[in-house]
Structure formats: C-alpha cells, structure tokens
Design a protein around this motif. Sequence first.
Motif, short mmCIF file in Angstrom:
data_model
loop_
_atom_site.label_atom_id
_atom_site.label_comp_id
_atom_site.label_asym_id
_atom_site.label_seq_id
_atom_site.Cartn_x
_atom_site.Cartn_y
_atom_site.Cartn_z
N ILE A 1 4.11 11.92 1.14
CA ILE A 1 5.53 11.72 0.84
C ILE A 1 6.21 13.09 0.78
CG2 ILE A 1 7.21 10.79 -0.80
CD1 ILE A 1 4.97 8.88 -1.75
N THR A 2 7.33 13.18 1.47
CA THR A 2 8.09 14.44 1.46
C THR A 2 9.54 14.10 1.10
OG1 THR A 2 6.71 15.07 3.33
CG2 THR A 2 8.60 16.49 2.85
N VAL A 3 10.11 14.96 0.19
CA VAL A 3 11.53 14.75 -0.16
C VAL A 3 12.31 15.96 0.38
CG1 VAL A 3 13.19 14.36 -2.02
CG2 VAL A 3 10.89 13.44 -2.19
N ILE A 4 13.37 15.63 1.11
CA ILE A 4 14.14 16.71 1.76
C ILE A 4 15.59 16.58 1.31
CG2 ILE A 4 14.81 17.61 4.05
CD1 ILE A 4 12.25 15.73 4.92
N ASP A 5 16.23 17.75 1.03
CA ASP A 5 17.64 17.67 0.61
C ASP A 5 18.57 17.64 1.81
OD1 ASP A 5 17.89 20.18 1.64
OD2 ASP A 5 18.15 21.20 -0.30
N LEU A 6 19.83 17.62 1.55
CA LEU A 6 20.79 17.46 2.63
C LEU A 6 20.77 18.61 3.62
CD1 LEU A 6 23.81 15.98 0.63
CD2 LEU A 6 22.27 14.77 2.15
N ASP A 7 20.26 19.76 3.17
CA ASP A 7 20.20 20.94 4.08
C ASP A 7 18.90 20.99 4.87
OD1 ASP A 7 22.63 21.67 3.11
OD2 ASP A 7 21.68 22.73 1.41
N GLY A 8 18.08 20.03 4.67
CA GLY A 8 16.81 20.02 5.42
C GLY A 8 15.72 20.76 4.69
N LYS A 9 16.00 21.21 3.52
CA LYS A 9 14.99 21.96 2.76
C LYS A 9 14.03 20.98 2.11
CE LYS A 9 14.86 25.16 -1.10
NZ LYS A 9 15.64 25.52 -2.27
N VAL A 10 12.78 21.27 2.15
CA VAL A 10 11.77 20.39 1.55
C VAL A 10 11.76 20.65 0.06
CG1 VAL A 10 9.34 19.75 1.53
CG2 VAL A 10 10.40 20.41 3.68
N LEU A 11 12.07 19.56 -0.71
CA LEU A 11 12.12 19.69 -2.16
C LEU A 11 10.77 19.40 -2.78
CD1 LEU A 11 15.53 17.87 -2.77
CD2 LEU A 11 15.13 20.31 -2.61
N ALA A 12 10.06 18.47 -2.18
CA ALA A 12 8.73 18.14 -2.73
C ALA A 12 7.86 17.56 -1.60
CB ALA A 12 8.89 17.10 -3.83
#
Length: 594
Positions: free
Chosen positions: A84-95
């Motif tokens: 599982i990968t969480v990505i913010d609106l800028d495409g940065k991987v948060l987790a």
Amino acid sequence: MLKWTLRNRLLVSFLLLIGVTILMLGSYILWYFHQYNIANLTTHLFTNAQIATQFVQPSLSGPYTKASLDNVVKELSATTNIRITVIDLDGKVLADSWENPVAMDNHLNRPEVQSALQGHQENSIRYSSTLHQNTLYAAVPIYHGSEVVGVLRVASTLAQVENGFQKIQSAILTALLATCFLTMALSIRLSRKYTAPLEAITHTAKQMEKGHLEQRVHVHTGDELELLAHTLNSLASNLEDTIHEITSEKNKLELILEHMDNGVILLDRYGRLTTANRQAASFFQITPAMMGQHTLKVIGSQLLDQAIQQTEASRESRFVNIKTTLQENRRIFQVFLAPVRTGVLAVFHDITALQELQERQSEFIANASHELATPLTSIKGFAETLLDGALEDKELRTKFVRIILEEAERMHRLTQSLLQLAKLKAPEYRQQLPMEPLFLIPVLEQVLQEISPKQKAKQLQVHVRFPEEETSITGNSDYIKQLFLNLLDNSVKYTPENGSITLSYEQTPSHAVIVIEDTGIGIPPHHLPLIFERFYRTDKARSRKEGGSGLGLSIVKFIVDLHGGSIQVRSQVNLGTTFTILLPLEKEKHPAAD
Ligand code: ADP
C-alpha cells in the motif's frame, strides 16, 4: 525424400488441422485465463484499496504525522499482504508499506496516480524497478468530503498470475505434443485405411494399362471407392471382350488375306506401300525393308501409278490391267483399285494363265482353220480343174480324183484328231472313260501289225523285246493302242528306208517301261521341248508329205497323262529318236487289290 502421395498428403493435412486447432484453442485458453486472473486481481486490489482508504482518510484529512500514517499502511499491509502506498496531491509518497517513502521517487507521472487525482480509480501493469517484477497497480482517490486529498495505491506482483499462466502453458504444450503423437498414429492408420483401396485400384489400373486386362480389383468399402473398383472391373472386362472380338476379326481377316489367291496391297495417299499380303509379297518380291517405298519402285508400272493417282483424286474405284515382267516371266494382272480412308487398296488378280489360255485358244483356232483350209483349197482347186475340162482326160481325171481323196482323208484324219483332242481335254469325258486291267503285249503286237505294211514298204527292220511275264496296267485299250500307234507311226514316217525301229518293253516293280527307238532323221535340240504342243512340227513340208497334222504327239501326251504316266524324248539329228514311256502297273494303282 517424402513422396507427395495421397496418403502423405492426408497425413500432413490431418496433422496440420489438429496442430492448428490445438494451438489456437490453447492460445485462446491461455489468453482467457490470463485476462481472467488479471481482472480478478484488479477487482481484489480495488476492493482492498477502497477499504484501505477508510483507514487512511482520517489520518490524511486531519493533522497527521508521517510516522502514524506509515504505521497505518504497514498494519493494513501486514493483514492483507499487499503493498500500500499513499501519495499526496503533488505526487510525493507519504507512506509505503514495503519501502521507505523518503527514498522513493515522485509518483505524479504514474498513469494510475494521474487518474486517481482526477477522481477516477485506475489500474496499470508494468515492471516495478523496486520489486523487480511485473506488478499490477490500482489507485483510488482519497476524499475529504468531496475534495481529493490524496491517492491510495495498492500493488501486487503478477508472480502468482504468471506462475499459473506458465503451468497452464506447459500443460497445454504437453497436451499438444501428446495429441500430436496420438493424431499422427491415428492419421497414419486412417490415411492407410482410406488410401489402401485407392492404391489397390491404382495398382490394378496400371497393370491393365500394361495390357493385363484379366486383372481385377477387389474393394469392399461399401462407398464410392467400391463403385469405382466395380466400374474399373467392368471396364476392363468390356475392353477385354472388345479386344478379343477385334483380334478375332483381325485374325479372320488376316487369314483370308494371307490365303487368298489375289495379291492385296495397301498404299498411302502418296502411293507408298504400307501393307502387302503374302501373295502380293510373292508376286512382286516384296521384303519388309521395301515397306514405305513407292509403288513405281516396287511394281514398276507407270500405268498402275497413274491409275492409283486417279483413284486417290476421284475417290472412285476402278479396274486396270497391267503387264509386267517378274523374274523374267511375263505376268498380266487385273488390278482393282479402291479408295480407302488412308489411301488406296489395290487387289491384284493374276490373269496371265487366263490370258495365255485365250491366246492359245485363238492360236489353236487359227492353226486348225489353217490346217483344214489347206486340203480344202486343194480339193476345191482340183474339183474346179476337173469341171473345167480335166474330166475328159482319163489319166488326169484319175490323178486328180486320187488327190482329192487323199486330201479328204487328210481332212478326215485331222478332224478325227481334233475331236479326239477335244474329248481328251474335257474332264467329264476323262472321268467317265472306262479303265480296265490291260496287258500291253497284245496291244503292242496289234499296233506292230497295223504299221507293218508301211514299215515293209520302207524296208525298215523292227526289233522287239518283251518281258516274259507281264503284270497288267490299268488303262483304256483304245487310247493305249492310239498312243503306241502314233509313236510307232512317227518312227516309220521319220526313219529313212532301210533304217531300224526297236520296241523294247520291260517292267519295274512299279511301272511298265516302253522304249521306242528309231534310227531316223532325229529332232533338233531346240525343237525338243515343243514337239508335244498342238500343231507343232519341226519340218512342216515333210510332215505334210508324210500325212502328218502336228497333233499326234499332243494326243500321246494327253493319253500318257490320263493314265498317270510320263513320257520322255531323247534325239540326235540324223542318228535317231528315242521315246520312253512309263505307265504305272495296276498293283501300283490299287495296292489293296493284291
Ligand atoms: P506329225 O503329225 O507331224 O507327225 P506329231 O505331233 O506326231 O505330228 O509330231 C510332231 C513333230 O515331231 C513331227 O512333225 C516331227 O517333226 C517330230 N517327230 C515326231 N516323232 C518323230 C520321230 N520319231 N523322229 C523324228 N521326228 C519326229
């Protein structure tokens, strides 16, 4: 090298058909299976992603720490065993559940992330450089209210799907190979079964082509092949019958052609020889090498060549008489020419004998008329002279009447001889002539007695030698007497005074041999072969003087032939002539009578 026979063609067709079918079917199953698994996995991933967003969304919409978010995703991943990968609106991987998010690239350009940011859920498959495997990604937007605040992406490697794919692939390949072997065995059997009757038919047809029409093919397939075999058999049988019929007709025709008296020649359109029967070959000395030569060269008749050309041009049959010289013999042929499909048919009828017979008959009539005319003229002349006054003169009268009598007697003898000849020539007369056992000595003695006045008048000596015991011959006494009378009379006529005549008679076991020898004037050698011809005389004047007609020896020859005997003559001019007559004895003619 593989022969492109029907059996091999069938075999290859079977194999191709089965191979292509299995390959297509296998490929379709593989593709379907793969698609199905992917679809399943995708659904599974989207479900998981949707569930995961429920856990992640609160952390993302409120104040959160990276550590707490990371913990949430790691816990979720541990229970679901998916990344599982969480990505913010800028495409940065948060987790990220499997990797350190700090070390990871910006994911804005990933297609599934792009779509999720637009508010759509999206999946994609690609090679993951992080996992070093083909990976299926599914991304869903994370909402806060109606606002997208991030993207949750789940990923699963395709290892399991590919593993399954490979297993099915090898199973299908194994099945393909096994089916191929099975099909090959089956195809060989089937093609053999289907082609065996055809091969049998082909083999028999080839034998028939070589002329073995008695060959038959036995096929019991109950289908069109059996019908074909049956048709072939009847065809051969009909052909055999027809050939047999044609051959027997041909043989009959050949037999007729070979044994006919006429020569038959077939010429092509240009007058060249194509066929000749036995008689034609013997007429014109035709050898096999002469076939194809022109008739002009073979027969050498310009007249015939012209007639052939006319027949060919007009296509109408015609007769033509040709004269030719064959082996130094003059031959006359009546030739019938008929146009045929391939050229001209020529039938040669040898009419030489007929022509000669006609010539001889005319010659005979001319001779007989001449022989009769001579004494008749003489009689007429003397009778006229008598009427003109010679009757008054007694001496002349007697002389002339004696001459008239002599001439009349000559005419009488001549007509007698002619009559005798005519009778002897007629087969019916010869058949009916009475023949009886006959002793020759009494006949010869009687003849000697009859010629004795003339013989004595010329002072001729006669020597006679007869056998002591005599076996009879079969003959007609009148004609046998006539035979010896003619011969002895000639000896007396043609032997000068004081000469001698020897009559010797002896018997061999089979024949009576009578030799009449005189010391007369003899016959020149070139006349010898002709003296038995009618009216033939070596010296006409002398013969006439002696009262001869030239028919005596012809009658002799006829009588000898009539009795199955033979006659020979030897002579030397001025030394004498010897006639030898052989007549078969009676026991020779009728051996059963002994
Ligand atoms: P012809 O009536 O003229 O005797 P023949 O037929 O008996 O006729 O004989 C034919 C010819 O053969 C005679 O004309 C004669 O020239 C010859 N000839 C026959 N017999 C004798 C013979 N014994 N000696 C010599 N010539 C003979």
